[in-house]
Structure formats: structure tokens, C-alpha cells
Design an enzyme around this catalytic site. Structure first.
Site, PDB file in Angstrom:
ATOM      1  N   LYS A  43       0.849  -1.203   0.000  1.00  0.00           N
ATOM      2  CA  LYS A  43       0.000   0.000   0.000  1.00  0.00           C
ATOM      3  C   LYS A  43       0.882   1.250   0.000  1.00  0.00           C
ATOM      4  CE  LYS A  43      -0.359  -0.231   5.003  1.00  0.00           C
ATOM      5  NZ  LYS A  43      -1.135  -0.820   6.102  1.00  0.00           N
ATOM      6  N   ARG A 144     -11.178  -0.033  14.170  1.00  0.00           N
ATOM      7  CA  ARG A 144     -11.227   0.763  12.945  1.00  0.00           C
ATOM      8  C   ARG A 144     -12.198   0.075  11.990  1.00  0.00           C
ATOM      9  NH1 ARG A 144      -4.987   1.621  11.270  1.00  0.00           N
ATOM     10  NH2 ARG A 144      -5.446  -0.495  10.599  1.00  0.00           N
ATOM     11  N   TYR A 281      18.233  28.790   8.501  1.00  0.00           N
ATOM     12  CA  TYR A 281      17.115  29.577   9.043  1.00  0.00           C
ATOM     13  C   TYR A 281      17.105  29.510  10.564  1.00  0.00           C
ATOM     14  CZ  TYR A 281      15.087  29.797   4.365  1.00  0.00           C
ATOM     15  OH  TYR A 281      14.854  30.030   3.045  1.00  0.00           O
ATOM     16  N   MET A 329      13.851  23.700   2.633  1.00  0.00           N
ATOM     17  CA  MET A 329      12.995  23.025   1.654  1.00  0.00           C
ATOM     18  C   MET A 329      13.813  22.145   0.717  1.00  0.00           C
ATOM     19  SD  MET A 329      10.356  24.658  -1.124  1.00  0.00           S
ATOM     20  CE  MET A 329       9.243  25.370   0.054  1.00  0.00           C
TER      21      MET A 329
HETATM   22  C1  LIG Z   1      -0.415  -2.038   6.504  1.00  0.00           C
HETATM   23  C2  LIG Z   1      -1.026  -3.315   6.797  1.00  0.00           C
HETATM   24  C3  LIG Z   1      -0.230  -4.450   6.985  1.00  0.00           C
HETATM   25  C4  LIG Z   1       1.278  -4.397   7.017  1.00  0.00           C
HETATM   26  O1  LIG Z   1       1.667  -3.809   8.222  1.00  0.00           O
HETATM   27  P1  LIG Z   1       3.219  -3.708   8.666  1.00  0.00           P
HETATM   28  O2  LIG Z   1       3.141  -3.215  10.044  1.00  0.00           O
HETATM   29  O3  LIG Z   1       3.844  -2.700   7.770  1.00  0.00           O
HETATM   30  O4  LIG Z   1       3.790  -5.041   8.504  1.00  0.00           O
HETATM   31  C5  LIG Z   1      -0.867  -5.664   7.195  1.00  0.00           C
HETATM   32  N1  LIG Z   1      -2.212  -5.746   7.211  1.00  0.00           N
HETATM   33  C6  LIG Z   1      -3.006  -4.665   7.046  1.00  0.00           C
HETATM   34  C7  LIG Z   1      -4.492  -4.837   7.080  1.00  0.00           C
HETATM   35  C8  LIG Z   1      -2.448  -3.426   6.840  1.00  0.00           C
HETATM   36  O5  LIG Z   1      -3.235  -2.361   6.659  1.00  0.00           O
END
Ligand SMILES: *Cc1c(COP(=O)(O)O)cnc(C)c1O
Length: 389
Positions: A43, A144, A281, A329
Site C-alpha cells: 500500500k 477501525r 534559518y 525546503m
Molecule cells: C499495513 C497493513 C499491513 C502491514 O503492516 P506492517 O506493520 O507494515 O507489517 C498488514 N495488514 C493490514 C491490514 C495493513 O493495513
């Protein structure tokens, strides 16, 4: 020539990390003779590494877990044939057709998704789609997404009705740990046993495929990673070389995860300071003695955290150097007084091979690794490196 900064993606290390987490889970005595499939979680543009690197580095995975259907489309266009699972499921009714078109499996976490399936699946029968998998997502304390474990049989039965469409291959159960990466986890383990293991693994009179473990859970609870006959682990962060689990060493677990990304930028200017001169800065760094400062082509607009301080370290020619003053930046300054061999054009490793690892870098900036790697901005060119060249 473009600005001298790049994110090098070590696809060989990504493959290595997948192999390490797999073998560590399989080595657990209770996991012999179990099927343990690996969904590489990609993701958020593969945690900032890009889908190209993910497809190359994780080509041995049994599947991919992601959030965006658009990413699934990219994988299919590039010839990826493994399973793809939408970890949050689909968002809109119209997504169902796209999903079937792409052969993408989905999590089901809410009643509205079941309603959408009820409305949509009958219209899609006999269009020649191959069946996909459903994973019912259960809420085991994160609050969630997901159904209550006590609703498992009811939800399963509702979904099992869709099997007659021929569009559903299998229906499994999944959950997500809230506390696997914390020190406060004993209560959660009890809860998983009493709620998920008891109620969600045998549905409709038979054991279903299950998916419990993210990275931290794979490392800390390898037993849960192989608790059923057919298991799908969902590692993300460890595949990218992060091992953000406080006090892991208390258990003497040593995993040799390697960096998936090296963020490297060159020195573009040198300043020789007198004692009392300041840098950047707000003049947050003041030289206490004469010193040599290098200006590096990396700033917060590249994703380098502005929360970095004068104590944050980077790698220069195999040595460590510290930041001098605020992150700008497009630039940072570092004190290279002790590295006279560094000069214009010398590469500086912000994190990765030859510098702090991603967890160290994050810690020195008061962040976690996920934030740093996901925060790399599009203007940083990505370069794939399989370690062969
Ligand atoms: C992001 C995610 C993972 C992976 O999590 P990590 O902590 O990066 O290993 C696994 N299952 C779900 C449902 C997730 O959203």
C-alpha cells in the site's frame, strides 16, 4: 543533469527480507505442515518505494496486499498474476466490477459492502469473470474496521449465499493486531484466542483460510502466523528493512533485515565557518570552533523530515556526520569537519546502505520509519538496483 538526489531501491534486499520473514515464521515448531502464503503489503506506493521496485523485489510473494484498485490495475498491466487483496475492501459499488475485471480479492469489513455485493454480483454473472476470494475482516480491538467476532457465522452465511454466482472462490477470516508492536500486548493475545480463534476460524462447518499477522505479529507471534491449515501473512514494514519494534531485543530475536531504500544526495557547496558563525534559518547551529560545513541537495520538499535536529546523523564516505541547523525546503547542512576527504559531489546517505538505517534515522528525527519512507516526494528520482551491477 538533474538535481543530485535519488532514492536507490535495493530490490535484492527486498527479496531477501521477504525470504527472512518467511523462513522465520516457517521455522516455528507449530508451523510445520502448515500452508503459509505471503501477501507482500505494498500500500501507499509500496511504502514510498514505488510499484516497480515492489513488483521486482517481491516477485516471489504469493500475493500482494494493497488499498488502491488503481495500484492493482498497474500490477495486472505489468503481468502480475499472483493474488491481490484489497485490505480495506472496495469503497464504491462500481468498484466490484473493476475488481472482478482485474481478478482482485477483497476484505469485507462492513454491512454496506455486503449489500453492494448483493446488488451487483447477480448482474455480473456469466460475464466470464474468474472467481475471487473474500476475507471477512474482524475487529479484535483496533476498532477501525471489521465485524465483531461474535457475528462471524452470520456474516459468513450471508457471504456464502454469493457462492452460487460462481464469482466467489473462497471465504476466509482476517484480523489486524493493534498492539503487536508495543510492549502492552498480553491482553491482546488473550483476546485473539478467545474471540478470533474460537469464533472466526471454523465457519459454515469447516475451517477457512485465515490472515492474522502483519510484520510485528509475524516476528512476535509466529504461532498466530500459522494457526490454521491455510494462512496468509501480511508483512509490510520488515520487507522494507524496518524493524520498528521497541524492546525486541529482550526476546533475543535477531532478524537480518536489509535496507530497501537508500536516500542519497550529493554535497553541492562547502562553507568554512569561524567559531561563532551560524548556519541556516533561525541560526539553529552555531560553530563553537572553526568548522567545515557541507550543503547537501536534500530538504523537506524531498521528504526529509524537518523535525531533524543537530543530533541527527547521516553517512558520508563510511563515517557519520551530524546535521548543522534547520532542514530547508531543498537543502540541509552537515558538519564534515572530521571528514576532510568529503568534497563537492561527495554522496551523502540520509538513510540506507552506508548511513543510518531507516529506524535509526526516524528515531533521530522523532518519527517512525513508515513516515519517512512513505514521505519521499515525487521529485526524488527512483533508481532500481538489484545488487548485480
Ligand atoms: C499495513 C497493513 C499491513 C502491514 O503492516 P506492517 O506493520 O507494515 O507489517 C498488514 N495488514 C493490514 C491490514 C495493513 O493495513
Amino acid at each position: 543533469m538533474s538535481r543530485p538526489i535519488k532514492a536507490i531501491l535495493h530490490t535484492n534486499n527486498m527479496a531477501h527480507n521477504l525470504q527472512i520473514i518467511t523462513s522465520s515464521v516457517k521455522a516455528h515448531p507449530e508451523n510445520q505442515n502448515k500452508t503459509i502464503k505471503r501477501l507482500a503489503v505494498i500500500k501507499a506506493n509500496a511504502y514510498g518505494h514505488g510499484l516497480a521496485a515492489a513488483m521486482e523485489g517481491f516477485k516471489d510473494a504469493d500475493g500482494f496486499g494493497m488499498i488502491d484498485l488503481e495500484d492493482a490495475a498497474v500490477l495486472r498491466k505489468n503481468g502480475v498474476t499472483q493474488d491481490i487483496l484489497l485490505l480495506e475492501g472496495f469503497f464504491h459499488k462500481s468498484d466490484i466490477k473493476t475488481m472482478l475485471n482485474l481478478g482482485v480479492s477483497t476484505a469485507i469489513h462492513s454491512p454496506y459492502q455486503i449489500n453492494y455485493l448483493k446488488e451487483e454480483l447477480p448482474r455480473l454473472v456469466s460475464r466470464g469473470f474468474k472467481p475471487v476470494n473474500l476475507f471477512i475482516k474482524f475487529n479484535t480491538g483496533m476498532n477501525r474496521l471489521g465485524f465483531k467476532p461474535s457475528e462471524a457465522q452470520k456474516v459468513y452465511e450471508q457471504l456464502a449465499e454469493f457462492k452460487s454466482t460462481g464469482l466467489i472462490k473462497s471465504i476466509g477470516s482476517m484480523m489486524h493486531f493493534a498492539n503487536a508492536d508495543t510492549d502492552n500486548r498480553d491482553a491482546e493475545v488473550v483476546r485473539i484466542e478467545e474471540e478470533f480463534v474460537k469464533n472466526c476460524m471454523n465457519l459454515g462447518g469447516h475451517e477457512v483460510p485465515v490472515s492474522l499477522c502483519n510484520s510485528a505479529a509475524c516476528v512476535r507471534y509466529p504461532r498466530f502466523a500459522g494457526i490454521a491449515t491455510e494462512n496468509w501473512i501480511r508483512p509490510g514494514s520488515v520487507l522494507y528493512g524496518s524493524q520498528y519494534f521497541p524492546n525486541l531485543n529482550e526476546q533475543n530475536v535477531v532478524h537480518n533485515f536489509k535496507p530497501a531504500m537508500s536516500l542519497v544526495a550529493d554535497i553541492i557547496a562547502i562553507q568554512n565557518l569561524k567559531a561563532g558563525d551560524s548556519v541556516g534559518y533561525g541560526s539553529k547551529f552555531t560553530a563553537t570552533k572553526d568548522c567545515r560545513i557541507a550543503v547537501v541537495a536534500c530538504g523537506y520538499a524531498d521528504g526529509y523530515p524537518r523535525s531533524a535536529t543537530n543530533e541527527t546523523e547521516v553517512g558520508v564516505l563510511g563515517k557519520r556526520a551530524k546535521l548543522a541547523g534547520r532542514v530547508s525546503m531543498d537543502m540541509i547542512a552537515i558538519d564534515i569537519s572530521h571528514i576532510p576527504e568529503a568534497n563537492i559531489g561527495t554522496p551523502v546517505v540520509l538513510w540506507g546502505e552506508g548511513g543510518p538505517n531507516i529506524d535509526e534515522a526516524a528515531q533521530m528525527c522523532g518519527r517512525i520509519s513508515y513516515e519517512l519512507i512513505c514521505g519521499i516526494t515525487p521529485r526524488v528520482p527512483k533508481v532500481l538496483d538489484n545488487g548485480q551491477s
